[in-house]
Design an enzyme around this catalytic site. Structure first.
Site, PDB file in Angstrom:
ATOM      1  N   ASP A   9     -30.055 -51.100  11.709  1.00  0.00           N
ATOM      2  CA  ASP A   9     -31.185 -50.652  12.027  1.00  0.00           C
ATOM      3  C   ASP A   9     -30.854 -49.675  13.282  1.00  0.00           C
ATOM      4  O   ASP A   9     -30.409 -50.448  14.288  1.00  0.00           O
ATOM      5  CB  ASP A   9     -32.334 -51.413  12.193  1.00  0.00           C
TER       6      ASP A   9
ATOM      7  N   GLU B  27     -27.681 -46.717  10.502  1.00  0.00           N
ATOM      8  CA  GLU B  27     -28.765 -45.747  10.699  1.00  0.00           C
ATOM      9  C   GLU B  27     -28.692 -45.090  12.011  1.00  0.00           C
ATOM     10  O   GLU B  27     -28.925 -45.533  13.269  1.00  0.00           O
ATOM     11  CB  GLU B  27     -30.251 -46.420  10.607  1.00  0.00           C
TER      12      GLU B  27
END
Length: 685
Positions: free
Chosen positions: A341, A377
């Site tokens: 993330d 990401e």
């Protein structure tokens, strides 16, 4: 607890609590503390029975060996030292701290003023928070023993799901297993994944997490889990018996079925929030090391995450903690890889993002971590935060440009053909510059963040009122289209078009070069009622609505059909970009009349029709894909094939599609079609 105990200096490695002989070694890093204590609790976790001073060692590591002591012991740390927030120091011995290296936790977390260092603001808190914080628990798990599937990227199909939401309403999974790790490894769920053609399960965060205080005040919960309390412990709400070995059991069962497990991990921030947040673990031990602060003003956190704090991977011990955590989940828990993330943060120094960041270099040279699946990401909200295409090999990246271009094309926007072609063939403009290929692109249409696939074709506006933020949260640029009516309708014409558009999006995704990722529920028409930010919806909004006849759902069957085609064509496993010089594979682009696309055709902004073939000269096979996003039918001439090969209609998003004239036919409005020349057998590639 025995009153006759032996204490000695202990070892500085490994960090955390380690069972050795008849005792336990404790080691924790707190270089600026004046004194560290191990606090032992009774089996209820309510009574602190011993507070033992630890020994300071070279390098700022405190240690203590205690015998007799065994697995199952509950403990926490207390750190004594200066409490000077303006200097970035938050030592307060009244705050029981979770071990950053704890492998298990016991008890519930409860928000209270006892977790804060100053209460009221400006007054040093002398209130003990032990009653409201989970205790660290000594455990001793054996390394993972199962055999890992190790699917190549060319054969990988990812299914992103939430541990609880995936099975919380599953009708054939026993109630006690619904919404748990063991629910994911139940034969019913495994069979569902296999019937779809899934190779790899990507789980939303499973590291222990808590709900933010502003959510609990509204009666809501953090459902997704992007608010980490500990980087080594599985989130315990997803356990059946409170034994963390259940996570290993889940991984073993999935591996036996040939399914990999990837974890979505949050090493960019923690649940301790901003500098005015609670003291739970890292802040109370080494705040200046674990978190990024403003140069010359350590009282102020750098907030590149939007969550109050940013983990400081530049610090050697912060970096070590992340690497140790990753190895633990691979070696002990058995996982096959990670999706990071806000991964830009992990490669950012004080001067910006760098491919040569110590974290990326450490991963690359690590004999374990360099061999697993790594997905970034590639963005955050910090300066220079958008880094799509900038990560080094062997990293893969979520490709949001793919997502947006495909959505915009099927939304009916003009001037999309040239960029759509790039995305369909692996986004060479993003990845080829640093010696990477199409399989470095993780292609997706929807994910946990944003509209579901059904909502994408049912809503043009977000409807997030249930989140308690007056519909201000969530993305506004969704490139969605409601097919003529906002929200649920039983109008047959609209529902038929919505189903067709979902199939168009799925066909495009699953027959693009790159690694496809499906978000859970895409195969069953899952709707969140137009909520495109369901992070706090731990309820039927976020849980999949299963039906007994799920395998007969038209979208489930359609995905299986498309993936069956994908798996038979070696071009999708090809790890380099296709150019005119490729000796085996060729891509050809055609107009509606089956003429080769010219420069003028690519730049004709009104065109919403794309037809192309993928040919394998080695196996003498071909695939023809036709995409018509316009709202009118298009008369199409099929291109000629060499030799005795003839096009055969393999699949279409149109219900009951058929081809009466094999040379020319009418491509329905807003439809997609696949023709095959000669299917390769499963042994090729």
């Amino acid at each position: 607890m025995s009153l006759s105990i032996e204490l000695n200096q202990g070892h500085v490695a490994p960090l955390g609590a380690s069972v050795l002989a008849d005792g336990v070694n404790f080691a924790v890093y707190a270089p600026l503390a004046k004194q560290l204590y191990v606090c032992l609790f009774d089996s209820s976790g309510h009574t602190e029975v011993l507070k033992l001073a630890m020994n300071n060692n070279e390098g700022g590591i405190w240690s203590l060996y205690i015998a007799p002591l065994a697995a199952g012991t509950l403990y926490g740390y207390r750190a004594d030292g200066d409490y000077q927030p303006k200097k970035g120091l938050f030592f307060n011995s009244q705050k029981l701290l979770i071990d950053p290296y704890a492998k298990d936790l016991f008890g519930e977390f409860t928000w209270s003023e006892r977790h804060y260092g100053q209460m009221p603001i400006g007054t040093l808190s002398t209130v003990n928070n032990a009653i409201d914080i989970p205790k660290s628990k000594v455990v001793q798990l054996l390394p993972y023993q199962g055999r890992k599937p190790q699917h190549s990227w060319g054969k990988t199909v990812i299914y992103e799901c939430h541990v609880k939401g995936a099975t919380a309403r599953h009708p054939t999974i026993p109630a006690q297993l619904q919404g748990t790790y063991l629910g994911l490894s139940h034969p019913s769920f495994i069979e569902h994944l296999r019937s779809l053609g899934i190779t790899t399960l990507e789980l939303l965060p499973v590291h222990s997490f808590i709900s933010e205080q502003f959510l609990t005040a509204k009666g809501l919960q953090n459902y997704w889990g992007y608010n980490t309390l500990n980087f080594f412990t599985p989130h315990k709400e997803y356990l059946v018996t409170d034994e963390i070995a259940e996570f290993q059991q889940m991984v073993t069962k999935l591996h036996e079925a040939g399914i990999e497990v990837i974890l979505d991990v949050v090493y960019n921030h923690t649940a301790e929030a901003g500098s005015d947040g609670p003291i739970l673990s890292w802040r109370g031990l080494n705040n200046l090391g674990y978190y990024r602060t403003v140069t010359d003003n350590p009282a102020v956190y750098i907030n590149d995450t939007g969550c109050g704090n940013t983990l400081n991977i530049d610090d050697p011990f912060s970096l070590k903690m992340v690497l140790d955590s990753l190895r633990y989940w691979v070696e002990i828990m058995g996982v096959d890889g990670f999706r990071f993330d806000l991964a830009t943060i992990l490669g950012r120094t004080a001067h910006g993002f760098s491919q040569a960041h110590s974290f990326l270099q450490a991963i690359n040279q690590d004999p374990i971590l360099s061999q697993i699946k790594l997905i970034a990401e590639p963005w955050d909200i910090g300066p220079g935060g958008y880094q799509l295409g900038a990560f080094p090999a062997p990293w893969r990246e979520w490709n949001d440009k793919y997502r947006d271009v495909v959505r915009r094309f099927w939304q009916g926007q003009n001037n999309m053909l040239a960029e759509l072609a790039k995305r369909l063939h692996g986004s060479f403009d993003l990845f080829e510059h640093n010696h990477r290929g199409p399989l470095n692109s993780i292609n997706f249409i929807t994910s946990h963040d944003g509209f579901t696939l059904t909502d994408l074709v049912s809503y043009e506006q977000k409807h997030n009122e249930a989140n308690g933020e007056q519909n201000r949260d969530g993305h506004s640029a969704n490139y969605s289209f409601n097919c003529g009516f906002e929200g649920f309708t039983d109008d047959a014409k609209i529902t038929t078009l919505r189903l067709q558009q979902q199939k168009n999006l799925l066909l495009t995704l699953l027959l693009s070069k790159g690694v496809p990722m499906l978000s859970s529920g895409s195969e069953m028409g899952h709707s969140q009622g137009g909520n495109n930010n369901a992070y706090c919806q731990n309820n039927r909004t976020g849980w999949l609505a299963w039906k007994d006849s799920q395998r007969s759902h038209s979208l489930t069957r359609f995905i299986d059909d498309v993936l069956s085609i994908r798996k038979q064509y070696c071009v999708f496993k090809h790890s380099v970009f296709l150019h005119d010089t490729d000796k085996r594979f060729a891509v050809n682009w055609y107009t509606e009349q089956s003429n080769a696309m010219q420069e003028s055709d690519w730049h004709d902004g009104s065109k919403q029709f794309l037809m192309y073939s993928l040919q394998d000269t080695q196996l003498n096979t071909a695939l023809l894909i036709i995409l018509n996003a316009s709202d009118v039918a298009v008369k199409c001439q099929l291109p000629a094939l060499d030799g005795d090969l003839r096009w055969r209609l393999a699949l279409s998003s149109v219900a009951q599609a058929e081809l009466k004239n094999k040379e020319q036919f009418e491509v329905a409005a807003q439809s997609s079609w696949v023709f095959t020349g000669n299917l390769e057998d499963q042994g090729h590639g």
